[in-house]
Design a protein around this motif. Structure first.
Motif, PDB file in Angstrom:
ATOM      1  N   ASN A  23       0.809  -1.225   0.000  1.00  0.00           N
ATOM      2  CA  ASN A  23       0.000   0.000   0.000  1.00  0.00           C
ATOM      3  C   ASN A  23       0.840   1.273   0.000  1.00  0.00           C
ATOM      4  O   ASN A  23       0.305   2.372  -0.162  1.00  0.00           O
ATOM      5  CB  ASN A  23      -0.939   0.028   1.209  1.00  0.00           C
ATOM      6  CG  ASN A  23      -0.194  -0.020   2.526  1.00  0.00           C
ATOM      7  OD1 ASN A  23       0.233  -1.099   2.931  1.00  0.00           O
ATOM      8  ND2 ASN A  23      -0.031   1.118   3.183  1.00  0.00           N
ATOM      9  N   LEU A  28       4.325  -0.600  -2.983  1.00  0.00           N
ATOM     10  CA  LEU A  28       3.355  -0.025  -3.908  1.00  0.00           C
ATOM     11  C   LEU A  28       3.950   0.074  -5.310  1.00  0.00           C
ATOM     12  O   LEU A  28       3.298  -0.297  -6.294  1.00  0.00           O
ATOM     13  CB  LEU A  28       2.903   1.348  -3.407  1.00  0.00           C
ATOM     14  CG  LEU A  28       1.798   2.051  -4.197  1.00  0.00           C
ATOM     15  CD1 LEU A  28       0.992   2.979  -3.283  1.00  0.00           C
ATOM     16  CD2 LEU A  28       2.364   2.875  -5.362  1.00  0.00           C
ATOM     17  N   VAL A  45      -2.112  -6.511   2.577  1.00  0.00           N
ATOM     18  CA  VAL A  45      -1.870  -5.329   3.410  1.00  0.00           C
ATOM     19  C   VAL A  45      -2.576  -5.461   4.750  1.00  0.00           C
ATOM     20  O   VAL A  45      -3.615  -6.110   4.863  1.00  0.00           O
ATOM     21  CB  VAL A  45      -2.344  -4.045   2.696  1.00  0.00           C
ATOM     22  CG1 VAL A  45      -1.553  -3.819   1.413  1.00  0.00           C
ATOM     23  CG2 VAL A  45      -3.833  -4.113   2.383  1.00  0.00           C
ATOM     24  N   LYS A  50      -6.316   1.390   3.170  1.00  0.00           N
ATOM     25  CA  LYS A  50      -5.122   1.943   2.538  1.00  0.00           C
ATOM     26  C   LYS A  50      -4.751   1.142   1.295  1.00  0.00           C
ATOM     27  O   LYS A  50      -4.273   1.700   0.296  1.00  0.00           O
ATOM     28  CB  LYS A  50      -3.954   1.947   3.528  1.00  0.00           C
ATOM     29  CG  LYS A  50      -4.117   2.954   4.661  1.00  0.00           C
ATOM     30  CD  LYS A  50      -2.913   2.938   5.586  1.00  0.00           C
ATOM     31  CE  LYS A  50      -3.072   3.970   6.697  1.00  0.00           C
ATOM     32  NZ  LYS A  50      -1.910   3.963   7.639  1.00  0.00           N
ATOM     33  N   GLY A  51      -4.987  -0.158   1.349  1.00  0.00           N
ATOM     34  CA  GLY A  51      -4.722  -0.990   0.182  1.00  0.00           C
ATOM     35  C   GLY A  51      -5.600  -0.613  -0.991  1.00  0.00           C
ATOM     36  O   GLY A  51      -5.142  -0.562  -2.138  1.00  0.00           O
ATOM     37  N   ALA A  54      -4.351   2.512  -2.565  1.00  0.00           N
ATOM     38  CA  ALA A  54      -3.190   2.230  -3.411  1.00  0.00           C
ATOM     39  C   ALA A  54      -3.618   1.565  -4.714  1.00  0.00           C
ATOM     40  O   ALA A  54      -3.124   1.902  -5.797  1.00  0.00           O
ATOM     41  CB  ALA A  54      -2.201   1.342  -2.662  1.00  0.00           C
ATOM     42  N   VAL A  64      -7.183  -6.491  -3.357  1.00  0.00           N
ATOM     43  CA  VAL A  64      -6.666  -6.187  -2.029  1.00  0.00           C
ATOM     44  C   VAL A  64      -7.156  -7.246  -1.055  1.00  0.00           C
ATOM     45  O   VAL A  64      -8.351  -7.580  -1.033  1.00  0.00           O
ATOM     46  CB  VAL A  64      -7.131  -4.788  -1.570  1.00  0.00           C
ATOM     47  CG1 VAL A  64      -6.657  -4.511  -0.141  1.00  0.00           C
ATOM     48  CG2 VAL A  64      -6.626  -3.719  -2.530  1.00  0.00           C
TER      49      VAL A  64
END
Length: 301
Positions: A23, A28, A45, A50-51, A54, A64
């Motif tokens: 992430n 990333l 992640v 947050k994943g 990203a 994710v």
């Protein structure tokens, strides 16, 4: 030898790549580059939100999935729920902290996350891995040592930088011992390792420490630090270049701190096969997870 760049990445259509800690930072960039070359990329992640943020910056087939390497039950659940084979596993996630902290299973947090979490993930996934395992270490491995009498810092005065260096040395020893076991099992899978040099990532900025684990004045770091994009190149090189098992890739310039990726050396401690074997056995005992490709012993006649 020509300089490796993103343009040298092969077409990865039809392959599945799994990148831990994807992430931010080098993870990333690694995940994005693999997806752009056609791989189906799983962003493993700790924080799925947050994943997803990203993943929204990437093109190609990405997904994710939640994985907390500091919790072996999370590692087991992740592997159980992950469908299909994995062609490439990139053990990228890492942390560097100050105060002594522990994982859900009671391990010192840096050793438990950076090494034991990836040890467990790799061995649980190994029957489904088809091509390569890349483990991300650090220049910090060079100041690392393993105190087998107190790996979890229960009796010694805790030193965060020493604990980080210990975990990064463990990463390299793990990658080497994994290759020895894969070779013995006649597996087509290979194990490689990489380090990013000095890169401008969240890990480097955490508490003012660079990625190799000990303090350097910020202005000096600013002079030598590579971007996350440049720092990810050794990982991508270790993941896709035509390299033998147990290769270690890193920047080729300025004492390994920056430059184009190339095979690099490692410390004498990281080359000690007896220590690597002992670390593996201790890691099996700590996690309860063993190398899954050993041939069963022949029954006594």
């Amino acid at each position: 030898m020509s300089r490796f760049s993103l343009a040298d990445l092969p077409d990865l259509t039809g392959r599945t790549a799994l990148v831990t800690g994807a992430n931010s930072g080098i993870g990333l960039v690694t995940a994005r580059a693999l997806a752009e070359r056609g791989a189906r990329v799983v962003l493993a992640v700790r924080d799925p939100e947050k994943g997803r943020t990203a993943a929204a910056t990437m093109t190609g087939p990405v997904e994710v999935r939640a994985l907390d390497l500091a919790d072996l039950s999370s590692v087991r659940a992740f592997v159980h729920d992950l469908p299909g084979p994995v062609d490439l596993l990139v053990n990228n996630a890492g942390l560097s902290l100050g105060p002594l902290s522990r994982t859900a299973d009671g391990f010192e947090l840096q050793f438990g996350t950076n090494h034991l979490g990836h040890f467990a993930l790799t061995n649980l996934l190994l029957p489904r891995i088809r091509e390569r395992v890349v483990t991300v270490s650090s220049l910090g491995h060079r100041i690392g040592s393993l105190d087998f009498s107190d790996l979890q810092w229960e009796r010694r005065q805790y030193r965060p930088n020493a604990a980080y260096a210990q975990s990064k040395l463990a990463n390299l020893l793990f990658a080497a011992e994994l290759q020895r076991r894969l070779t013995r099992a006649a597996s087509p899978v290979i194990s490689t390792a990489a380090h990013p040099g000095i890169s401008s990532t969240n890990l480097m900025r955490a508490q003012g420490k660079p990625t190799f684990g000990f303090h350097v004045e910020k202005f000096l770091v600013g002079l030598v630090a590579q971007s996350a994009e440049e720092g990810a190149l050794p990982t991508l090189y270790a993941a896709t270049a035509d390299l033998p098992g147990n290769s270690y890739a890193g920047p080729g310039g300025l004492w390994g701190m920056r430059g184009a990726p190339t095979p690099v050396g490692r410390s004498p401690r990281a080359r000690d096969s007896s220590v690597a074997r002992r670390l593996w056995e201790v890691s099996e005992d700590l996690t309860g997870i063993r190398f899954p490709l050993d041939a069963p012993a022949s029954p006594a006649s």
